[in-house]
Design a protein around this motif. Structure first.
Motif, PDB file in Angstrom:
ATOM      1  N   PHE A  65       6.726  -8.221  11.629  1.00 30.62           N
ATOM      2  CA  PHE A  65       6.195  -6.940  11.154  1.00 30.62           C
ATOM      3  C   PHE A  65       6.931  -6.499   9.888  1.00 30.62           C
ATOM      4  CE2 PHE A  65       6.142  -2.199  11.485  1.00 30.62           C
ATOM      5  CZ  PHE A  65       4.795  -2.023  11.245  1.00 30.62           C
ATOM      6  N   ARG A  66       8.253  -6.645   9.886  1.00 31.63           N
ATOM      7  CA  ARG A  66       9.042  -6.259   8.709  1.00 31.63           C
ATOM      8  C   ARG A  66       8.620  -7.068   7.493  1.00 31.63           C
ATOM      9  NH1 ARG A  66      12.941  -7.995   5.682  1.00 31.63           N
ATOM     10  NH2 ARG A  66      13.230  -9.911   6.880  1.00 31.63           N
ATOM     11  N   ARG A  67       8.440  -8.379   7.663  1.00 30.08           N
ATOM     12  CA  ARG A  67       8.029  -9.233   6.550  1.00 30.08           C
ATOM     13  C   ARG A  67       6.611  -8.883   6.085  1.00 30.08           C
ATOM     14  NH1 ARG A  67       9.982 -13.686   9.697  1.00 30.08           N
ATOM     15  NH2 ARG A  67       7.829 -14.399   9.802  1.00 30.08           N
ATOM     16  N   GLN A  68       5.738  -8.548   7.032  1.00 34.45           N
ATOM     17  CA  GLN A  68       4.375  -8.177   6.661  1.00 34.45           C
ATOM     18  C   GLN A  68       4.381  -6.871   5.859  1.00 34.45           C
ATOM     19  OE1 GLN A  68       1.877 -10.155   7.012  1.00 34.45           O
ATOM     20  NE2 GLN A  68       0.255  -8.803   6.319  1.00 34.45           N
ATOM     21  N   LEU A  69       5.244  -5.918   6.241  1.00 37.21           N
ATOM     22  CA  LEU A  69       5.354  -4.670   5.473  1.00 37.21           C
ATOM     23  C   LEU A  69       5.858  -4.958   4.055  1.00 37.21           C
ATOM     24  CD1 LEU A  69       6.788  -2.094   8.044  1.00 37.21           C
ATOM     25  CD2 LEU A  69       4.456  -2.259   7.155  1.00 37.21           C
ATOM     26  N   GLN A  70       6.793  -5.898   3.926  1.00 36.28           N
ATOM     27  CA  GLN A  70       7.271  -6.258   2.602  1.00 36.28           C
ATOM     28  C   GLN A  70       6.150  -6.875   1.771  1.00 36.28           C
ATOM     29  OE1 GLN A  70      10.705  -8.735   3.462  1.00 36.28           O
ATOM     30  NE2 GLN A  70      12.081  -7.038   2.963  1.00 36.28           N
ATOM     31  N   LEU A  71       5.327  -7.703   2.406  1.00 32.31           N
ATOM     32  CA  LEU A  71       4.192  -8.303   1.700  1.00 32.31           C
ATOM     33  C   LEU A  71       3.216  -7.223   1.239  1.00 32.31           C
ATOM     34  CD1 LEU A  71       2.497 -10.777   0.816  1.00 32.31           C
ATOM     35  CD2 LEU A  71       1.414 -10.661   3.069  1.00 32.31           C
ATOM     36  N   ILE A  72       2.946  -6.263   2.112  1.00 35.77           N
ATOM     37  CA  ILE A  72       2.040  -5.164   1.739  1.00 35.77           C
ATOM     38  C   ILE A  72       2.629  -4.386   0.567  1.00 35.77           C
ATOM     39  CG2 ILE A  72       1.074  -2.959   2.532  1.00 35.77           C
ATOM     40  CD1 ILE A  72       0.788  -4.301   5.320  1.00 35.77           C
ATOM     41  N   GLY A  73       3.945  -4.135   0.612  1.00 34.48           N
ATOM     42  CA  GLY A  73       4.603  -3.446  -0.498  1.00 34.48           C
ATOM     43  C   GLY A  73       4.463  -4.223  -1.798  1.00 34.48           C
ATOM     44  N   LYS A  74       4.609  -5.534  -1.721  1.00 40.44           N
ATOM     45  CA  LYS A  74       4.460  -6.379  -2.914  1.00 40.44           C
ATOM     46  C   LYS A  74       3.026  -6.326  -3.430  1.00 40.44           C
ATOM     47  CE  LYS A  74       5.122 -11.087  -4.532  1.00 40.44           C
ATOM     48  NZ  LYS A  74       5.476 -12.458  -4.154  1.00 40.44           N
ATOM     49  N   MET A  75       2.057  -6.348  -2.507  1.00 38.97           N
ATOM     50  CA  MET A  75       0.651  -6.270  -2.907  1.00 38.97           C
ATOM     51  C   MET A  75       0.354  -4.908  -3.547  1.00 38.97           C
ATOM     52  SD  MET A  75      -1.095  -8.084   0.419  1.00 38.97           S
ATOM     53  CE  MET A  75      -2.762  -8.219  -0.221  1.00 38.97           C
ATOM     54  N   MET A  76       0.990  -3.874  -3.050  1.00 40.14           N
ATOM     55  CA  MET A  76       0.764  -2.525  -3.577  1.00 40.14           C
ATOM     56  C   MET A  76       1.292  -2.410  -5.009  1.00 40.14           C
ATOM     57  SD  MET A  76      -0.711  -0.730  -1.165  1.00 40.14           S
ATOM     58  CE  MET A  76      -0.380   0.967  -1.476  1.00 40.14           C
ATOM     59  N   ARG A  77       2.358  -3.143  -5.326  1.00 38.56           N
ATOM     60  CA  ARG A  77       2.924  -3.068  -6.680  1.00 38.56           C
ATOM     61  C   ARG A  77       1.963  -3.607  -7.722  1.00 38.56           C
ATOM     62  NH1 ARG A  77       7.819  -4.401  -3.843  1.00 38.56           N
ATOM     63  NH2 ARG A  77       7.546  -6.623  -4.245  1.00 38.56           N
ATOM     64  N   ASP A  78       1.054  -4.494  -7.311  1.00 39.43           N
ATOM     65  CA  ASP A  78       0.098  -5.094  -8.242  1.00 39.43           C
ATOM     66  C   ASP A  78      -1.156  -4.248  -8.425  1.00 39.43           C
ATOM     67  OD1 ASP A  78       1.841  -7.218  -8.431  1.00 39.43           O
ATOM     68  OD2 ASP A  78       0.801  -8.408  -6.904  1.00 39.43           O
ATOM     69  N   ARG A  79      -1.230  -3.120  -7.757  1.00 42.06           N
ATOM     70  CA  ARG A  79      -2.449  -2.308  -7.793  1.00 42.06           C
ATOM     71  C   ARG A  79      -2.161  -0.906  -8.321  1.00 42.06           C
ATOM     72  NH1 ARG A  79      -2.669  -6.022  -4.133  1.00 42.06           N
ATOM     73  NH2 ARG A  79      -4.605  -6.867  -3.309  1.00 42.06           N
ATOM     74  N   ASP A  80      -3.226  -0.284  -8.826  1.00 42.33           N
ATOM     75  CA  ASP A  80      -3.145   1.129  -9.194  1.00 42.33           C
ATOM     76  C   ASP A  80      -3.340   1.931  -7.911  1.00 42.33           C
ATOM     77  OD1 ASP A  80      -3.111   3.560 -10.484  1.00 42.33           O
ATOM     78  OD2 ASP A  80      -5.208   3.432 -11.142  1.00 42.33           O
ATOM     79  N   THR A  81      -2.333   2.667  -7.506  1.00 47.97           N
ATOM     80  CA  THR A  81      -2.366   3.325  -6.201  1.00 47.97           C
ATOM     81  C   THR A  81      -2.748   4.804  -6.272  1.00 47.97           C
ATOM     82  OG1 THR A  81      -0.003   3.811  -6.344  1.00 47.97           O
ATOM     83  CG2 THR A  81      -0.638   1.763  -5.242  1.00 47.97           C
ATOM     84  N   THR A  82      -3.179   5.285  -7.426  1.00 44.29           N
ATOM     85  CA  THR A  82      -3.485   6.716  -7.523  1.00 44.29           C
ATOM     86  C   THR A  82      -4.635   7.107  -6.605  1.00 44.29           C
ATOM     87  OG1 THR A  82      -4.844   6.263  -9.480  1.00 44.29           O
ATOM     88  CG2 THR A  82      -2.590   7.012  -9.858  1.00 44.29           C
TER      89      THR A  82
END
Length: 168
Positions: A65-82
């Motif tokens: 779960f911790r690693r999956q959250l890190q992956l989601i965080g990495k994916m979020m950095r590549d996107r415009d999150t506004t």
């Protein structure tokens, strides 16, 4: 004037990048905590949605779960999150509005059970579509149940009716 006075030309510091990454991961964690209905209201692409759903499924496996959250965080950095942040804000705002309405209706119910007709009139003034006869009937049933020390089924029914009228 030397070149170091103008911060616009310098890349963000390592600390700033770390703070940004932590903020994106926290945003991803908020998405993982959402129910399916609320998640459907968030504008996310299919890859991110799949990663979020996987994290929801493996929540009980600590390291995965911790690693999956890190992956989601990495994916979020590549996107415009506004848009994602705005949608989360709207969901939270509507939740607060629903809670406020719920508490207001509880007060109306308690007032009706305590005062009777004057409180019924006050509710009708606030919500003109309410049926006075139904409110009085539920009020009388609630009083009768209260006097007989029965469970407050009519009081619950009164609250359901108040909520139905207020949400119409």
């Amino acid at each position: 004037m030397n070149d170091f006075d103008n911060n616009d030309d310098q890349p963000p510091s390592k600390s700033q990048l770390k703070r940004d990454a932590d903020a994106q991961q926290a945003l991803g964690e908020q998405l993982v905590d959402l129910s399916d209905g609320k998640l459907a209201k968030i504008p996310v692409d299919e890859a991110l949605l799949d990663a979020i759903r996987l994290a929801q499924r493996i929540r009980n496996t600590r390291e995965g779960f911790r690693r999956q959250l890190q992956l989601i965080g990495k994916m979020m950095r590549d996107r415009d999150t506004t848009e994602i942040e705005q949608a989360l804000s709207e969901i939270e705002h509507s939740h607060h509005e629903q809670n406020a309405l719920f508490h207001q209706l509880e007060k109306h119910r308690d007032l009706i059970l305590a005062e009777g007709d004057p409180a019924i009139q006050g509710f009708i003034d606030a919500y003109p579509d309410a049926d006075r006869q139904k409110l009085r009937q539920l009020y009388r049933q609630a009083l009768k149940q209260q006097q007989q020390n029965k469970p407050p089924a009519a009081a619950r029914e009164l609250f359901k009716y108040l909520r139905q009228v207020a949400s119409a």
